[in-house]
Motif scaffolding. Structure first.
Motif, PDB file in Angstrom:
ATOM      1  N   ASN A 172       0.854  -1.178   0.000  1.00  0.00           N
ATOM      2  CA  ASN A 172       0.000   0.000   0.000  1.00  0.00           C
ATOM      3  C   ASN A 172       0.896   1.237   0.000  1.00  0.00           C
ATOM      4  OD1 ASN A 172      -2.645   1.089   0.043  1.00  0.00           O
ATOM      5  ND2 ASN A 172      -2.402   1.599   2.208  1.00  0.00           N
ATOM      6  N   PRO A 173       0.967   1.985  -1.119  1.00  0.00           N
ATOM      7  CA  PRO A 173       1.855   3.147  -1.182  1.00  0.00           C
ATOM      8  C   PRO A 173       1.487   4.177  -0.110  1.00  0.00           C
ATOM      9  CG  PRO A 173       1.015   2.607  -3.360  1.00  0.00           C
ATOM     10  CD  PRO A 173       0.244   1.793  -2.377  1.00  0.00           C
ATOM     11  N   CYS A 174       2.489   4.628   0.630  1.00  0.00           N
ATOM     12  CA  CYS A 174       2.240   5.540   1.746  1.00  0.00           C
ATOM     13  C   CYS A 174       3.051   6.826   1.580  1.00  0.00           C
ATOM     14  CB  CYS A 174       2.589   4.860   3.061  1.00  0.00           C
ATOM     15  SG  CYS A 174       4.352   4.460   3.212  1.00  0.00           S
ATOM     16  N   ALA A 175       2.845   7.734   2.504  1.00  0.00           N
ATOM     17  CA  ALA A 175       3.493   9.045   2.456  1.00  0.00           C
ATOM     18  C   ALA A 175       5.015   8.951   2.538  1.00  0.00           C
ATOM     19  CB  ALA A 175       2.958   9.924   3.583  1.00  0.00           C
ATOM     20  N   GLN A 176       5.557   7.847   3.057  1.00  0.00           N
ATOM     21  CA  GLN A 176       7.018   7.701   3.141  1.00  0.00           C
ATOM     22  C   GLN A 176       7.667   7.789   1.759  1.00  0.00           C
ATOM     23  OE1 GLN A 176       7.844   4.005   5.121  1.00  0.00           O
ATOM     24  NE2 GLN A 176       7.685   4.908   7.149  1.00  0.00           N
ATOM     25  N   ILE A 177       6.931   7.418   0.722  1.00  0.00           N
ATOM     26  CA  ILE A 177       7.488   7.477  -0.632  1.00  0.00           C
ATOM     27  C   ILE A 177       7.761   8.927  -1.016  1.00  0.00           C
ATOM     28  CG2 ILE A 177       7.007   6.993  -3.073  1.00  0.00           C
ATOM     29  CD1 ILE A 177       5.489   4.481  -2.099  1.00  0.00           C
ATOM     30  N   ASN A 178       6.842   9.830  -0.668  1.00  0.00           N
ATOM     31  CA  ASN A 178       7.076  11.258  -0.935  1.00  0.00           C
ATOM     32  C   ASN A 178       8.141  11.835  -0.015  1.00  0.00           C
ATOM     33  OD1 ASN A 178       5.475  11.711  -3.149  1.00  0.00           O
ATOM     34  ND2 ASN A 178       3.724  12.460  -1.978  1.00  0.00           N
ATOM     35  N   ALA A 179       8.286  11.279   1.182  1.00  0.00           N
ATOM     36  CA  ALA A 179       9.353  11.733   2.082  1.00  0.00           C
ATOM     37  C   ALA A 179      10.717  11.353   1.507  1.00  0.00           C
ATOM     38  CB  ALA A 179       9.171  11.148   3.477  1.00  0.00           C
ATOM     39  N   PHE A 180      10.787  10.200   0.821  1.00  0.00           N
ATOM     40  CA  PHE A 180      12.021   9.750   0.188  1.00  0.00           C
ATOM     41  C   PHE A 180      12.384  10.652  -0.991  1.00  0.00           C
ATOM     42  CE2 PHE A 180      13.866   6.925  -3.169  1.00  0.00           C
ATOM     43  CZ  PHE A 180      15.127   6.791  -2.614  1.00  0.00           C
ATOM     44  N   ARG A 181      11.412  10.915  -1.863  1.00  0.00           N
ATOM     45  CA  ARG A 181      11.580  11.840  -2.991  1.00  0.00           C
ATOM     46  C   ARG A 181      10.245  12.560  -3.187  1.00  0.00           C
ATOM     47  NH1 ARG A 181      15.261   8.874  -6.689  1.00  0.00           N
ATOM     48  NH2 ARG A 181      17.133   8.722  -5.446  1.00  0.00           N
ATOM     49  N   PRO A 182      10.216  13.861  -2.969  1.00  0.00           N
ATOM     50  CA  PRO A 182       8.959  14.600  -3.110  1.00  0.00           C
ATOM     51  C   PRO A 182       8.291  14.350  -4.470  1.00  0.00           C
ATOM     52  CG  PRO A 182      10.621  15.997  -2.095  1.00  0.00           C
ATOM     53  CD  PRO A 182      11.324  14.729  -2.534  1.00  0.00           C
ATOM     54  N   GLY A 183       7.006  13.993  -4.416  1.00  0.00           N
ATOM     55  CA  GLY A 183       6.231  13.760  -5.628  1.00  0.00           C
ATOM     56  C   GLY A 183       6.333  12.354  -6.201  1.00  0.00           C
ATOM     57  N   LEU A 184       7.221  11.520  -5.657  1.00  0.00           N
ATOM     58  CA  LEU A 184       7.443  10.173  -6.203  1.00  0.00           C
ATOM     59  C   LEU A 184       6.204   9.282  -6.078  1.00  0.00           C
ATOM     60  CD1 LEU A 184       9.442   8.136  -7.471  1.00  0.00           C
ATOM     61  CD2 LEU A 184      10.219   7.597  -5.150  1.00  0.00           C
ATOM     62  N   LEU A 185       5.360   9.558  -5.114  1.00  0.00           N
ATOM     63  CA  LEU A 185       4.172   8.733  -4.894  1.00  0.00           C
ATOM     64  C   LEU A 185       3.321   8.621  -6.161  1.00  0.00           C
ATOM     65  CD1 LEU A 185       2.661   7.070  -2.741  1.00  0.00           C
ATOM     66  CD2 LEU A 185       1.443   9.153  -2.123  1.00  0.00           C
ATOM     67  N   LYS A 186       3.304   9.679  -6.967  1.00  0.00           N
ATOM     68  CA  LYS A 186       2.464   9.650  -8.181  1.00  0.00           C
ATOM     69  C   LYS A 186       2.951   8.629  -9.212  1.00  0.00           C
ATOM     70  CE  LYS A 186       4.727  13.593 -10.423  1.00  0.00           C
ATOM     71  NZ  LYS A 186       5.504  14.239  -9.368  1.00  0.00           N
ATOM     72  N   VAL A 187       4.168   8.117  -9.059  1.00  0.00           N
ATOM     73  CA  VAL A 187       4.669   7.074  -9.952  1.00  0.00           C
ATOM     74  C   VAL A 187       4.020   5.728  -9.611  1.00  0.00           C
ATOM     75  CG1 VAL A 187       6.727   5.766 -10.656  1.00  0.00           C
ATOM     76  CG2 VAL A 187       6.866   8.248 -10.353  1.00  0.00           C
ATOM     77  N   VAL A 188       3.745   5.495  -8.337  1.00  0.00           N
ATOM     78  CA  VAL A 188       3.259   4.184  -7.897  1.00  0.00           C
ATOM     79  C   VAL A 188       1.807   4.197  -7.421  1.00  0.00           C
ATOM     80  CG1 VAL A 188       5.554   3.305  -7.336  1.00  0.00           C
ATOM     81  CG2 VAL A 188       4.242   4.537  -5.592  1.00  0.00           C
ATOM     82  N   LEU A 189       1.120   5.326  -7.620  1.00  0.00           N
ATOM     83  CA  LEU A 189      -0.271   5.410  -7.192  1.00  0.00           C
ATOM     84  C   LEU A 189      -1.035   6.288  -8.167  1.00  0.00           C
ATOM     85  CD1 LEU A 189      -2.197   4.586  -4.846  1.00  0.00           C
ATOM     86  CD2 LEU A 189      -1.660   6.788  -3.796  1.00  0.00           C
ATOM     87  N   SER A 190      -2.186   5.797  -8.592  1.00  0.00           N
ATOM     88  CA  SER A 190      -3.026   6.613  -9.470  1.00  0.00           C
ATOM     89  C   SER A 190      -4.479   6.397  -9.098  1.00  0.00           C
ATOM     90  CB  SER A 190      -2.785   6.280 -10.946  1.00  0.00           C
ATOM     91  OG  SER A 190      -3.068   4.934 -11.214  1.00  0.00           O
ATOM     92  N   ARG A 191      -5.311   7.333  -9.539  1.00  0.00           N
ATOM     93  CA  ARG A 191      -6.749   7.190  -9.351  1.00  0.00           C
ATOM     94  C   ARG A 191      -7.242   6.071 -10.262  1.00  0.00           C
ATOM     95  NH1 ARG A 191      -5.880  12.854  -9.290  1.00  0.00           N
ATOM     96  NH2 ARG A 191      -6.338  13.708  -7.218  1.00  0.00           N
ATOM     97  N   ALA A 192      -8.476   5.655 -10.072  1.00  0.00           N
ATOM     98  CA  ALA A 192      -9.040   4.552 -10.847  1.00  0.00           C
ATOM     99  C   ALA A 192      -9.000   4.815 -12.350  1.00  0.00           C
ATOM    100  CB  ALA A 192     -10.466   4.272 -10.397  1.00  0.00           C
ATOM    101  N   ASP A 193      -9.038   6.100 -12.740  1.00  0.00           N
ATOM    102  CA  ASP A 193      -9.007   6.432 -14.178  1.00  0.00           C
ATOM    103  C   ASP A 193      -7.588   6.481 -14.742  1.00  0.00           C
ATOM    104  OD1 ASP A 193      -7.954   8.796 -13.183  1.00  0.00           O
ATOM    105  OD2 ASP A 193      -9.567  10.079 -13.932  1.00  0.00           O
TER     106      ASP A 193
END
Length: 197
Positions: free
Chosen positions: A118-139
């Motif tokens: 489950n992608p969490c906020a720690q991914i953005n703490a590692f590299r700001p904005g990186l979460l959007k690489v591993v998480l997207s909305r249903a569309d």
């Protein structure tokens, strides 16, 4: 079609976000990766231990597909093995499309898939904005709003696509080294899609 294979392996004795690449890792049946902070029969992830230290450890081994690194590069993020906290980096295998209970033979050692990371906020703490690489909305629209916590009732029904890899438990131990082929054994039908664990 290319043979699924192990690209890299990593472990870390401390609870940090990233793991350290290694020449090999040793899997221990029922425990996880020898010398890794997340090894154990009971949950080792700190946030989950705080909730209930007696949960079974369904997150002994974290596997992620190397293709997500290509997606990251296309979005301006250069990643190296171990950066996303994975123990096993794979290639030419649709990890996210496999059902719960799939067995992966990593050249001798075998793991059983238990669910999605489950992608969490720690991914953005590692590299700001990186979460959007591993998480997207249903569309399919990338988002860097963290997915609901696994403790939340909304976790299983949240309309998001998680691409941060899969979690597994060790069924048969042994040494895993880069280059080893991966053989897939699907569970009996009906198949159950992977859900966050």
């Amino acid at each position: 079609m290319p043979m699924p294979r192990v690209v890299a392996v990593s472990r870390d004795q401390t609870h940090r976000f990233s793991k350290v690449p290694a020449e090999s890792i040793t899997l221990v049946a029922g425990l996880g990766v020898l010398g890794d902070a997340h090894a154990g029969t009971l949950i080792q992830h700190r946030s989950r231990v705080r909730r209930d230290p007696n949960q079974p450890n369904l997150r002994q081994v974290h596997l992620i597909h190397a293709e997500v690194f290509n997606d990251a590069l296309a979005m301006g993020y250069e990643l190296e093995p171990g950066d996303l906290g994975e123990n096993v980096l794979t290639a030419d295998l649709d990890l996210l499309g496999l059902p719960t209970g799939t067995l992966l033979d990593l050249g001798g050692p075998v793991v059983r898939l238990t669910g999605l990371r489950n992608p969490c906020a720690q991914i953005n703490a590692f590299r700001p904005g990186l979460l959007k690489v591993v998480l997207s909305r249903a569309d399919g629209t990338p988002t860097d709003e963290p997915a609901p916590s696994t403790a939340s009732p909304q976790c299983a029904t949240a309309p998001v696509i998680r691409k941060a890899g899969v979690m597994a438990v060790v069924e048969r131990g042994g040494e895993v080294v880069p280059g080893q082929p991966i053989t897939v054994a699907l569970p009996d039908t009906p198949h159950v899609s992977l859900a966050p664990v």
